[in-house]
Scaffold this motif. Sequence first.
Motif, PDB file in Angstrom:
ATOM      1  N   TYR A   1       0.821  -1.214   0.000  1.00 56.52           N
ATOM      2  CA  TYR A   1       0.000   0.000   0.000  1.00 56.52           C
ATOM      3  C   TYR A   1       0.853   1.262   0.000  1.00 56.52           C
ATOM      4  CZ  TYR A   1      -3.714  -3.298   0.601  1.00 56.52           C
ATOM      5  OH  TYR A   1      -4.578  -4.343   0.402  1.00 56.52           O
TER       6      TYR A   1
ATOM      7  N   ARG B   1       0.810   8.618   7.143  1.00 58.51           N
ATOM      8  CA  ARG B   1       0.024   9.223   6.062  1.00 58.51           C
ATOM      9  C   ARG B   1       0.879   9.337   4.810  1.00 58.51           C
ATOM     10  NH1 ARG B   1       1.125  14.950   5.450  1.00 58.51           N
ATOM     11  NH2 ARG B   1       2.484  15.545   7.167  1.00 58.51           N
TER      12      ARG B   1
ATOM     13  N   TYR C   1      -3.667   8.934   2.015  1.00 61.65           N
ATOM     14  CA  TYR C   1      -3.862   7.562   2.474  1.00 61.65           C
ATOM     15  C   TYR C   1      -3.267   7.460   3.866  1.00 61.65           C
ATOM     16  CZ  TYR C   1      -3.518   2.519   2.958  1.00 61.65           C
ATOM     17  OH  TYR C   1      -3.636   1.240   3.428  1.00 61.65           O
TER      18      TYR C   1
ATOM     19  N   GLU D   1      -2.688   4.883   7.213  1.00 56.56           N
ATOM     20  CA  GLU D   1      -2.673   3.466   7.569  1.00 56.56           C
ATOM     21  C   GLU D   1      -2.237   3.304   9.019  1.00 56.56           C
ATOM     22  OE1 GLU D   1      -1.660   0.283   4.715  1.00 56.56           O
ATOM     23  OE2 GLU D   1      -0.011  -0.073   6.137  1.00 56.56           O
TER      24      GLU D   1
ATOM     25  N   PHE E   1      -9.987   1.433   2.673  1.00 59.52           N
ATOM     26  CA  PHE E   1      -9.229   0.845   1.577  1.00 59.52           C
ATOM     27  C   PHE E   1      -8.648  -0.518   1.932  1.00 59.52           C
ATOM     28  CE2 PHE E   1      -5.623   1.174  -1.555  1.00 59.52           C
ATOM     29  CZ  PHE E   1      -6.403   1.364  -2.679  1.00 59.52           C
TER      30      PHE E   1
ATOM     31  N   GLY F   1      -6.374   0.728   6.596  1.00 53.08           N
ATOM     32  CA  GLY F   1      -6.025   1.906   5.814  1.00 53.08           C
ATOM     33  C   GLY F   1      -7.236   2.538   5.175  1.00 53.08           C
TER      34      GLY F   1
ATOM     35  N   LEU G   1      -8.493   5.981   2.437  1.00 52.32           N
ATOM     36  CA  LEU G   1      -8.275   7.155   1.607  1.00 52.32           C
ATOM     37  C   LEU G   1      -9.121   8.286   2.166  1.00 52.32           C
ATOM     38  CD1 LEU G   1      -8.596   5.422  -1.861  1.00 52.32           C
ATOM     39  CD2 LEU G   1      -6.493   6.348  -0.879  1.00 52.32           C
TER      40      LEU G   1
END
Length: 161
Positions: free
Chosen positions: A19, A42, A57, A59, A80, A120, A122
Amino acid sequence: MADHQNRGSAVHREARKDYRWEGVDRLAYKEEGSAPFKDITRQVLITDAHLACEMRYFEMGPGGYSTLERHEHVHGVMIFRGRGHCLVGDEVRAVSERDLVTIPPWTWHQFRATGDEPFGFLCMVNSERDRPQLPSPEELEALRQNPRIAAFLDGRIRELD
């Protein structure tokens, strides 16, 4: 006649393993000590003045969480990867891959990774936005009056599912 100099150039960022995206740095979520959070990073995927927004994104590792905060701007979120829970206003909801969450202005919100895997999402926000506000002790106590929110904030949300 179109003004081609005002157009942005096309950018393609190839997806990488784990990712990540080509040419995108994995950054600290926030400055340490600025607000409570745990095990979250991020990546800023798209920033374009013509769009007037950013796509990011975030996580978290298992048990990680974002900051409990609110602000003037709206968030559009798509889960995501993985599973977790989110607090938006006075509701706590289980969320998983491909779920969508809209966070209205001035609404308390937080995401927590409650599975045994990374979580994660978006997040699309305005490029120019206000700074987050943290809850005062009184606001936090008011939120905790709801047993489900208290369990969420204490990391005990699985007990209620």
